[in-house]
Design a protein around this motif. Structure first.
Motif, PDB file in Angstrom:
ATOM      1  N   LYS A 245      77.547  52.165  67.317  1.00  0.00           N
ATOM      2  CA  LYS A 245      78.252  51.969  68.586  1.00  0.00           C
ATOM      3  C   LYS A 245      78.628  53.307  69.209  1.00  0.00           C
ATOM      4  CE  LYS A 245      80.140  47.441  67.279  1.00  0.00           C
ATOM      5  NZ  LYS A 245      81.369  46.677  66.958  1.00  0.00           N
ATOM      6  N   GLN A 246      79.063  54.248  68.367  1.00  0.00           N
ATOM      7  CA  GLN A 246      79.381  55.589  68.847  1.00  0.00           C
ATOM      8  C   GLN A 246      78.126  56.277  69.382  1.00  0.00           C
ATOM      9  OE1 GLN A 246      81.718  57.527  69.614  1.00  0.00           O
ATOM     10  NE2 GLN A 246      81.236  59.650  69.156  1.00  0.00           N
ATOM     11  N   ARG A 247      77.018  56.119  68.694  1.00  0.00           N
ATOM     12  CA  ARG A 247      75.765  56.712  69.161  1.00  0.00           C
ATOM     13  C   ARG A 247      75.401  56.218  70.548  1.00  0.00           C
ATOM     14  NH1 ARG A 247      69.678  55.139  67.912  1.00  0.00           N
ATOM     15  NH2 ARG A 247      70.320  53.781  69.605  1.00  0.00           N
ATOM     16  N   ASN A 248      75.576  54.938  70.777  1.00  0.00           N
ATOM     17  CA  ASN A 248      75.268  54.370  72.095  1.00  0.00           C
ATOM     18  C   ASN A 248      76.215  54.905  73.164  1.00  0.00           C
ATOM     19  OD1 ASN A 248      73.162  52.903  71.011  1.00  0.00           O
ATOM     20  ND2 ASN A 248      74.327  50.996  70.838  1.00  0.00           N
ATOM     21  N   ARG A 249      77.492  55.078  72.803  1.00  0.00           N
ATOM     22  CA  ARG A 249      78.450  55.643  73.765  1.00  0.00           C
ATOM     23  C   ARG A 249      78.076  57.077  74.119  1.00  0.00           C
ATOM     24  NH1 ARG A 249      82.832  58.898  74.332  1.00  0.00           N
ATOM     25  NH2 ARG A 249      82.743  59.646  72.186  1.00  0.00           N
ATOM     26  N   VAL A 250      77.739  57.856  73.102  1.00  0.00           N
ATOM     27  CA  VAL A 250      77.330  59.246  73.332  1.00  0.00           C
ATOM     28  C   VAL A 250      76.064  59.294  74.181  1.00  0.00           C
ATOM     29  CG1 VAL A 250      76.448  61.320  72.205  1.00  0.00           C
ATOM     30  CG2 VAL A 250      78.441  60.152  71.266  1.00  0.00           C
ATOM     31  N   ARG A 251      75.128  58.424  73.871  1.00  0.00           N
ATOM     32  CA  ARG A 251      73.881  58.381  74.656  1.00  0.00           C
ATOM     33  C   ARG A 251      74.183  58.148  76.125  1.00  0.00           C
ATOM     34  NH1 ARG A 251      71.102  52.979  73.863  1.00  0.00           N
ATOM     35  NH2 ARG A 251      72.845  52.515  75.254  1.00  0.00           N
ATOM     36  N   ASP A 252      75.035  57.186  76.419  1.00  0.00           N
ATOM     37  CA  ASP A 252      75.340  56.864  77.813  1.00  0.00           C
ATOM     38  C   ASP A 252      76.071  58.018  78.501  1.00  0.00           C
ATOM     39  OD1 ASP A 252      74.151  54.432  77.380  1.00  0.00           O
ATOM     40  OD2 ASP A 252      76.033  53.331  77.108  1.00  0.00           O
ATOM     41  N   HIS A 268      58.726  65.585  82.583  1.00  0.00           N
ATOM     42  CA  HIS A 268      57.687  64.653  82.145  1.00  0.00           C
ATOM     43  C   HIS A 268      58.042  64.004  80.807  1.00  0.00           C
ATOM     44  CE1 HIS A 268      56.844  68.419  80.131  1.00  0.00           C
ATOM     45  NE2 HIS A 268      55.957  67.845  79.351  1.00  0.00           N
ATOM     46  N   LEU A 269      59.048  64.545  80.128  1.00  0.00           N
ATOM     47  CA  LEU A 269      59.474  64.000  78.842  1.00  0.00           C
ATOM     48  C   LEU A 269      60.854  63.382  78.882  1.00  0.00           C
ATOM     49  CD1 LEU A 269      58.468  67.009  76.536  1.00  0.00           C
ATOM     50  CD2 LEU A 269      57.142  64.937  76.943  1.00  0.00           C
ATOM     51  N   CYS A 270      61.651  63.823  79.827  1.00  0.00           N
ATOM     52  CA  CYS A 270      63.077  63.520  79.760  1.00  0.00           C
ATOM     53  C   CYS A 270      63.627  63.149  81.136  1.00  0.00           C
ATOM     54  CB  CYS A 270      63.816  64.746  79.217  1.00  0.00           C
ATOM     55  SG  CYS A 270      65.576  64.528  78.999  1.00  0.00           S
ATOM     56  N   SER A 271      64.350  62.069  81.170  1.00  0.00           N
ATOM     57  CA  SER A 271      65.084  61.687  82.372  1.00  0.00           C
ATOM     58  C   SER A 271      66.442  61.169  81.932  1.00  0.00           C
ATOM     59  CB  SER A 271      64.335  60.599  83.154  1.00  0.00           C
ATOM     60  OG  SER A 271      64.419  59.358  82.478  1.00  0.00           O
ATOM     61  N   LYS A 272      67.344  61.004  82.886  1.00  0.00           N
ATOM     62  CA  LYS A 272      68.672  60.507  82.520  1.00  0.00           C
ATOM     63  C   LYS A 272      68.620  59.072  82.012  1.00  0.00           C
ATOM     64  CE  LYS A 272      70.041  59.006  87.188  1.00  0.00           C
ATOM     65  NZ  LYS A 272      70.238  57.586  86.846  1.00  0.00           N
ATOM     66  N   ASP A 273      67.499  58.382  82.254  1.00  0.00           N
ATOM     67  CA  ASP A 273      67.386  56.987  81.825  1.00  0.00           C
ATOM     68  C   ASP A 273      66.775  56.819  80.441  1.00  0.00           C
ATOM     69  OD1 ASP A 273      68.463  55.985  84.241  1.00  0.00           O
ATOM     70  OD2 ASP A 273      66.530  56.252  85.224  1.00  0.00           O
ATOM     71  N   ASN A 274      66.055  57.850  79.950  1.00  0.00           N
ATOM     72  CA  ASN A 274      65.409  57.672  78.645  1.00  0.00           C
ATOM     73  C   ASN A 274      65.910  58.653  77.584  1.00  0.00           C
ATOM     74  OD1 ASN A 274      64.199  60.137  79.193  1.00  0.00           O
ATOM     75  ND2 ASN A 274      62.116  59.444  78.819  1.00  0.00           N
ATOM     76  N   LEU A 275      66.927  59.428  77.898  1.00  0.00           N
ATOM     77  CA  LEU A 275      67.428  60.439  76.977  1.00  0.00           C
ATOM     78  C   LEU A 275      67.861  59.798  75.658  1.00  0.00           C
ATOM     79  CD1 LEU A 275      68.162  63.504  76.801  1.00  0.00           C
ATOM     80  CD2 LEU A 275      70.494  62.799  77.361  1.00  0.00           C
ATOM     81  N   ARG A 276      67.288  60.275  74.559  1.00  0.00           N
ATOM     82  CA  ARG A 276      67.609  59.733  73.228  1.00  0.00           C
ATOM     83  C   ARG A 276      68.690  60.596  72.575  1.00  0.00           C
ATOM     84  NH1 ARG A 276      61.924  59.818  73.353  1.00  0.00           N
ATOM     85  NH2 ARG A 276      60.926  57.767  73.398  1.00  0.00           N
ATOM     86  N   ALA A 277      69.843  60.598  73.143  1.00  0.00           N
ATOM     87  CA  ALA A 277      70.941  61.400  72.591  1.00  0.00           C
ATOM     88  C   ALA A 277      71.575  60.669  71.424  1.00  0.00           C
ATOM     89  CB  ALA A 277      71.978  61.689  73.672  1.00  0.00           C
ATOM     90  N   GLY A 278      72.130  61.444  70.489  1.00  0.00           N
ATOM     91  CA  GLY A 278      72.849  60.863  69.372  1.00  0.00           C
ATOM     92  C   GLY A 278      74.152  61.610  69.164  1.00  0.00           C
ATOM     93  N   CYS A 279      74.894  61.255  68.146  1.00  0.00           N
ATOM     94  CA  CYS A 279      76.213  61.858  67.934  1.00  0.00           C
ATOM     95  C   CYS A 279      76.136  63.031  66.961  1.00  0.00           C
ATOM     96  CB  CYS A 279      77.183  60.795  67.419  1.00  0.00           C
ATOM     97  SG  CYS A 279      78.850  61.432  67.124  1.00  0.00           S
ATOM     98  N   ALA A 280      76.095  62.733  65.663  1.00  0.00           N
ATOM     99  CA  ALA A 280      75.978  63.747  64.605  1.00  0.00           C
ATOM    100  C   ALA A 280      77.169  64.707  64.547  1.00  0.00           C
ATOM    101  CB  ALA A 280      74.681  64.534  64.740  1.00  0.00           C
TER     102      ALA A 280
END
Length: 298
Positions: A245-252, A268-280
């Motif tokens: 749940k925290q990962r999803n919050r950080v991603r958003d 071509h690799l990254c947009s604000k809609d597909n960013l695969r951010a995580g917490c860690a």
């Protein structure tokens, strides 16, 4: 052949464009040119044990072999190897963490996203290289049965765990935060392939899973507990459901923050809609961030 494959992988760290694509952001390389590799016997009983520890549908190397319709070979059980790779983040990225922050460094989030291209690219090129030598190979994450973020009761898991594959290959042991603490620390990414190439096995010191963590070793560290803003890490271990749940919050939040600074070099690799951010956050500014801290106990 271990050394040959190590230098092939190391060269990819130096030459692969994904690893240097963030140079406009001041990042010379996302991952250090000092990867670690380890090799497990595909018939090691530990892989059956993972069906108890991870999930009953966690794949064994032999199941991945069959899943990819690779040919049955004489003495298949003893010829399959699992080659695991540790991808250590550079200190430039690791050191950007601000103590007390409830979000990871922005450059880490970008790097983590690009890693989702770099790591599969390394694995694919490694598979092709091994095939050119006359052997078979496949990445576990490319298997048709591979699934991640599978939810079952209070569990969240992948059907091929890179952390457990690396543990089997003797590359590290688990910490209180459930990350694998390798000789390059826990702030790393992992990847693996299954192959019949004649690789030398790198045996585990033992099957004890927590020997590299200061908390489990001598009860002296709880920094990963302190850094987690939502109590997903405690002295009882790591709660993956809360962490997810925290990962999803950080991603958003990171998608909102980083949307305006994504330049042409990575669009071509990254947009604000597909960013695969995580917490860690539990892997920054901790004794095990970039090393195995138990080796420094006096």
């Amino acid at each position: 052949m271990n050394k040959e494959l190590y230098y092939f992988i190391k060269n990819l760290f130096d030459e692969d464009g994904y690893n240097t694509i963030l140079k406009n952001y001041g990042v010379k390389q996302i991952f250090s040119s000092n990867p670690l590799i380890g090799v497990a016997n595909g018939n090691d009983p530990i892989f059956e044990k993972f069906k108890e520890v991870v999930s009953a549908d966690h794949l064994t190397p032999k199941e991945i072999w069959k899943d990819n319709n690779l040919p049955y070979l004489n003495n298949l059980d003893n010829s399959i190897r699992v080659l695991s790779i540790v991808f250590p983040y550079t200190s430039f990225i690791r050191d950007k963490y601000s103590n007390g922050s409830d979000l990871p460094p922005e450059i880490y989030s970008l790097s983590r996203h690009i890693a989702s291209y770099f790591i599969p690219d390394v694995l694919s090129k490694l598979v092709e290289y091994i095939k050119s030598k006359g052997f078979y190979a496949v990445a576990g994450i490319k298997s048709p049965s591979f699934k991640e973020n599978v939810s079952s009761a209070d569990k969240l898991y992948a059907t091929w765990s890179e952390r457990h594959a690396a543990f089997a290959a003797g590359l590290g042991k688990f910490g209180l935060h459930a990350a694998l603490i390798t000789e390059a620390g826990c702030n790393v990414r992992l990847g693996s392939i299954i192959t019949n190439a004649p690789l030398e096995i790198t045996p585990r010191s033992d099957d004890e899973p927590y020997g590299n963590c200061l908390f489990y070793k001598n009860n002296t560290c709880r920094k990963c507990v302190v850094h987690c803003p939502i109590n997903a890490v405690s002295e009882y271990g790591h709660n993956k459901i809360i962490c997810f749940k925290q990962r999803n919050r950080v991603r958003d939040e990171m998608r909102a923050r980083l949307g305006g600074i994504i330049d042409d070099s990575i669009k071509h690799l990254c947009s604000k809609d597909n960013l695969r951010a995580g917490c860690a956050l539990c892997q920054f500014d901790v004794p095990c961030m970039d090393k195995n801290p138990t080796k420094y106990i006096k």
